[in-house]
Design a protein around this motif. Structure first.
Motif, PDB file in Angstrom:
ATOM      1  N   PRO A 158     -17.922   3.536  -3.908  1.00 29.08           N
ATOM      2  CA  PRO A 158     -17.561   1.718  -3.050  1.00 29.08           C
ATOM      3  C   PRO A 158     -15.883   1.562  -2.579  1.00 29.08           C
ATOM      4  N   VAL A 159     -16.327   1.365  -1.828  1.00 29.23           N
ATOM      5  CA  VAL A 159     -15.575   0.811  -1.013  1.00 29.23           C
ATOM      6  C   VAL A 159     -14.074  -0.080  -0.974  1.00 29.23           C
ATOM      7  N   LEU A 160     -12.848   0.683  -0.590  1.00 33.25           N
ATOM      8  CA  LEU A 160     -11.776  -0.707  -0.715  1.00 33.25           C
ATOM      9  C   LEU A 160     -11.484  -1.020   1.211  1.00 33.25           C
ATOM     10  N   TYR A 161     -11.534  -2.030   0.586  1.00 30.67           N
ATOM     11  CA  TYR A 161     -11.155  -2.940   2.279  1.00 30.67           C
ATOM     12  C   TYR A 161     -10.451  -3.945   1.868  1.00 30.67           C
ATOM     13  N   MET A 162      -9.673  -3.979   2.752  1.00 33.89           N
ATOM     14  CA  MET A 162      -7.911  -4.703   2.109  1.00 33.89           C
ATOM     15  C   MET A 162      -7.216  -5.803   3.311  1.00 33.89           C
ATOM     16  N   ARG A 163      -7.319  -4.899   4.718  1.00 35.00           N
ATOM     17  CA  ARG A 163      -6.969  -5.704   5.626  1.00 35.00           C
ATOM     18  C   ARG A 163      -8.030  -5.692   6.875  1.00 35.00           C
ATOM     19  N   ALA A 164      -7.482  -5.796   8.557  1.00 34.02           N
ATOM     20  CA  ALA A 164      -7.760  -5.727   9.200  1.00 34.02           C
ATOM     21  C   ALA A 164      -7.212  -5.004   9.676  1.00 34.02           C
ATOM     22  N   GLY A 165      -6.525  -4.508   9.931  1.00 36.51           N
ATOM     23  CA  GLY A 165      -5.581  -3.771  11.147  1.00 36.51           C
ATOM     24  C   GLY A 165      -3.775  -2.558  10.938  1.00 36.51           C
ATOM     25  N   PHE A 166      -3.463  -1.911  11.312  1.00 33.74           N
ATOM     26  CA  PHE A 166      -2.639  -0.808  11.123  1.00 33.74           C
ATOM     27  C   PHE A 166      -1.299  -2.443  11.041  1.00 33.74           C
ATOM     28  N   ASP A 167      -1.145  -3.453  11.586  1.00 38.29           N
ATOM     29  CA  ASP A 167      -0.918  -4.519  11.679  1.00 38.29           C
ATOM     30  C   ASP A 167      -0.526  -5.450   9.372  1.00 38.29           C
ATOM     31  N   ASP A 168      -1.353  -4.914   9.163  1.00 40.70           N
ATOM     32  CA  ASP A 168      -1.975  -5.766   8.019  1.00 40.70           C
ATOM     33  C   ASP A 168      -2.124  -7.113   8.422  1.00 40.70           C
ATOM     34  N   ALA A 169      -2.666  -7.680   8.819  1.00 44.90           N
ATOM     35  CA  ALA A 169      -3.555  -8.501   8.856  1.00 44.90           C
ATOM     36  C   ALA A 169      -4.537  -8.574   7.909  1.00 44.90           C
ATOM     37  N   ALA A 170      -4.925 -10.158   7.759  1.00 43.44           N
ATOM     38  CA  ALA A 170      -6.164 -10.679   7.275  1.00 43.44           C
ATOM     39  C   ALA A 170      -7.201 -10.516   7.339  1.00 43.44           C
ATOM     40  N   LEU A 171      -8.301 -10.554   6.827  1.00 41.52           N
ATOM     41  CA  LEU A 171      -9.225  -9.829   7.426  1.00 41.52           C
ATOM     42  C   LEU A 171     -10.768 -11.120   7.626  1.00 41.52           C
ATOM     43  N   GLU A 172     -10.719 -10.465   9.071  1.00 41.24           N
ATOM     44  CA  GLU A 172     -11.866 -11.609   9.642  1.00 41.24           C
ATOM     45  C   GLU A 172     -13.088 -12.143   8.616  1.00 41.24           C
ATOM     46  N   PRO A 173     -13.476 -13.509   9.845  1.00 38.20           N
ATOM     47  CA  PRO A 173     -14.492 -13.777   8.461  1.00 38.20           C
ATOM     48  C   PRO A 173     -15.329 -12.840   8.627  1.00 38.20           C
ATOM     49  N   ALA A 174     -15.796 -12.576   9.769  1.00 38.77           N
ATOM     50  CA  ALA A 174     -16.980 -11.357   9.488  1.00 38.77           C
ATOM     51  C   ALA A 174     -17.166 -10.169   8.543  1.00 38.77           C
ATOM     52  N   GLN A 175     -15.761 -10.087   7.869  1.00 34.96           N
ATOM     53  CA  GLN A 175     -15.387  -9.416   7.057  1.00 34.96           C
ATOM     54  C   GLN A 175     -15.110  -9.230   4.939  1.00 34.96           C
ATOM     55  N   PHE A 178     -16.852  -8.101   2.588  1.00 29.66           N
ATOM     56  CA  PHE A 178     -16.168  -6.372   2.111  1.00 29.66           C
ATOM     57  C   PHE A 178     -15.105  -6.289   1.718  1.00 29.66           C
ATOM     58  N   ALA A 179     -14.306  -7.473   1.551  1.00 32.42           N
ATOM     59  CA  ALA A 179     -13.181  -6.853   1.150  1.00 32.42           C
ATOM     60  C   ALA A 179     -13.222  -6.711  -0.691  1.00 32.42           C
ATOM     61  N   ALA A 180     -12.208  -5.577  -0.952  1.00 32.95           N
ATOM     62  CA  ALA A 180     -12.010  -5.790  -2.282  1.00 32.95           C
ATOM     63  C   ALA A 180     -11.026  -5.024  -2.500  1.00 32.95           C
ATOM     64  N   ASP A 181      -9.355  -5.266  -3.864  1.00 33.08           N
ATOM     65  CA  ASP A 181      -8.410  -5.240  -3.397  1.00 33.08           C
ATOM     66  C   ASP A 181      -8.749  -3.997  -4.981  1.00 33.08           C
ATOM     67  N   GLU A 182      -7.912  -3.719  -5.159  1.00 34.82           N
ATOM     68  CA  GLU A 182      -7.668  -1.960  -6.540  1.00 34.82           C
ATOM     69  C   GLU A 182      -8.508  -3.071  -7.873  1.00 34.82           C
ATOM     70  N   GLU A 183      -7.752  -3.767  -7.735  1.00 43.24           N
ATOM     71  CA  GLU A 183      -8.197  -4.642  -9.086  1.00 43.24           C
ATOM     72  C   GLU A 183     -10.044  -4.722  -9.340  1.00 43.24           C
ATOM     73  N   ARG A 184     -10.814  -4.801  -8.049  1.00 41.55           N
ATOM     74  CA  ARG A 184     -11.973  -5.657  -7.871  1.00 41.55           C
ATOM     75  C   ARG A 184     -12.776  -3.845  -7.488  1.00 41.55           C
ATOM     76  N   LEU A 185     -12.066  -3.082  -7.434  1.00 42.90           N
ATOM     77  CA  LEU A 185     -13.209  -2.163  -7.090  1.00 42.90           C
ATOM     78  C   LEU A 185     -12.946  -1.078  -8.794  1.00 42.90           C
ATOM     79  N   ILE A 186     -12.205  -1.389  -9.585  1.00 41.50           N
ATOM     80  CA  ILE A 186     -12.154  -0.493 -10.257  1.00 41.50           C
ATOM     81  C   ILE A 186     -13.118  -1.347 -11.823  1.00 41.50           C
ATOM     82  N   ARG A 187     -13.775  -2.390 -11.542  1.00 37.02           N
ATOM     83  CA  ARG A 187     -14.832  -3.391 -12.412  1.00 37.02           C
ATOM     84  C   ARG A 187     -15.744  -3.436 -11.675  1.00 37.02           C
TER      85      ARG A 187
END
Length: 457
Positions: A158-175, A178-187
């Protein structure tokens, strides 16, 4: 206890004739006896050379649904980044039932090609609106069930996917799926371990998607919080633009940054690592990490060519993966891996350390099965006591040189002919493919076709 008799088999010590392989009821190899005499009614004679099954270190199952649909140029500067938009559209359309159908069909294709285990780098966590399913591992569990039904070994990542680029941009609508932070990944991990509690062929790891999608601080934190032997896969240095963006944001190249800031070691698999410089090649090799190479997809996306001969000279390990699943053949992956080196260097037979001589097919196959097994954390890759009975029986009639012996068998299987050379496939002591046929393939193909039509609609 079932027993097999191979006319010839690739063992850790090399090729051997008349090899008896005894298998326990739980699918583990109990004994391997070269030069065995034929005795007993329960000994099954095999019809061709026997090899350990190949591990597929990197797959995105859902992308099988878009195979062949990204080959139209809509932009004169078509690249990985424009292909990604097509991939996002496919990702948005795949529901849980669709993923079940796609995965079952795909895993059967893999088995027939000679893959006996697969690493699923899985990031379709959420529904198309970005909301979590009631079970946060709903989509990952569909992969687990498909693997169990078809008989392939599975390492789900399972993939950890938290941002849209090296500049910490928020995920795009198309992404948003994929969104998963550490808490969701653990679940997700907790759910997967519960669903796979009775499986002997399931392993659960993690996959920080990339340094574009997860900061190196988070990668380091989650890697150090997990047991040291946890399988960890990450995309890195796949594209030149990725390297340039990482340099601009951090002052370091992606592999350089990862190796300096994260506890990279033998349980890690660095996917692609295409754009690396000599110091990075040496550092990956020294860490014991496996380079996860996907030559067909890397060629399809225009990624570039991994510096394999330099990596092998440094003592590096690699495995192969089908990635976007446009083609399912470990034999083609290995052939293209070597041919890419030839095209870059203008010489032949390069998939050996600089001072090495010998069979290129033999070198490629041995390295890929060993590196692949390590990358998936699966007890496979060799025909030896204590390992899972994952075996391939080749079909001499499908080899360009039907009387080939020893490593000539592997040279012929990889470099001569387009047909898949596999006749029979065993996983965990159970025959999953016989005579090139999987018993579930017709039903799986019907369900797969229906799923593609739903997605297209």
């Amino acid at each position: 206890m079932p027993s097999l008799l191979a006319p010839t088999a690739l063992l850790p010590s090399g090729w051997a004739r008349d090899v008896r392989i005894d298998i326990t009821e739980d699918g583990t190899i109990a004994a391997v006896t070269p030069g065995a005499e034929i005795a007993g009614d329960r000994v099954e004679r095999l019809g061709g050379p026997v090899l350990p099954g190949m591990a597929n270190v990197h797959s995105h199952a859902f992308q099988r649904a878009m195979a062949g649909l990204a080959e139209k140029r809509r932009d004169p500067a078509d690249s990985f980044w424009t292909w990604r938009e097509t991939m996002y559209r496919a990702a948005h359309a795949v529901g849980p039932d669709d993923l079940s159908a796609i995965s079952s069909h795909l895993f059967i294709e893999m088995l027939k090609a000679g893959y006996t285990s697969v690493g699923e780098f899985h990031y379709l966590h959420n529904d198309p609106n970005g909301a979590s399913y009631e079970d946060p591992a709903e989509m990952s569990v569909r992969l687990v069930h498909a693997a169990a039904e078809t008989g392939i070994g599975l390492t789900v990542l399972p993939v950890l996917y938290m941002r849209a680029g090296f500049d910490d941009a928020a995920l795009e609508p198309a992404q948003r799926r994929f969104a998963a932070d550490e808490e969701r990944l653990i679940r997700i991990l907790e759910s997967l371990r519960w669903h796979g509690r009775d499986s002997s062929s399931l392993r659960v790891g993690i996959a920080p998607h990339s340094l574009r999608a997860v900061s190196v601080d988070v990668v380091r934190h989650i890697a150090t919080a997990l047991p040291e032997e946890t399988t960890i896969h990450i995309h890195v240095a796949e594209q030149e633009r990725e390297v340039e963006d990482c340099l601009a944001a951090t002052g370091a190249r992606p592999v350089e940054l990862l190796m300096a800031e994260a506890p990279v070691g033998p349980s890690w698999c660095l996917i692609h690592a295409t754009h690396v410089v000599p110091d990075e090649i040496a550092d990956i090799a020294a860490s014991g990490a496996v380079a996860g190479l996907c030559p067909i997809t890397e060629a399809n996306l225009g990624d570039g060519v991994f510096p394999l001969s330099e990596f092998l000279t440094s003592g590096g390990r690699f495995g192969i993966g089908s990635d976007s699943n446009v083609t399912l053949s470990p034999w083609e992956e290995l052939r293209l891996l070597e041919y890419g080196q030839r095209l870059v260097h203008g010489r032949r037979c390069l998939s050996l350390p600089d001072d090495g001589v010998g069979s290129i097919g033999g070198s490629l196959f041995r390295a890929a099965v060993a590196g692949g097994a390590a990358a998936l954390g699966q007890p496979v890759g060799v025909i030896a006591e204590g390992f899972r009975a994952d075996l391939l029986v080749l079909d001499p009639a499908k080899l360009a040189q039907p009387d080939a012996e020893e490593d000539d068998i592997l040279d012929t299987a990889i470099f001569a002919g387009a047909a898949l050379p596999v006749r029979d496939v065993m996983v965990g002591g159970i025959w999953r493919v016989r005579g090139g046929f999987h018993p579930g393939e017709e039903a799986a193909r019907t369900a797969f076709t229906a799923a593609l039509r739903r997605i297209a609609a």
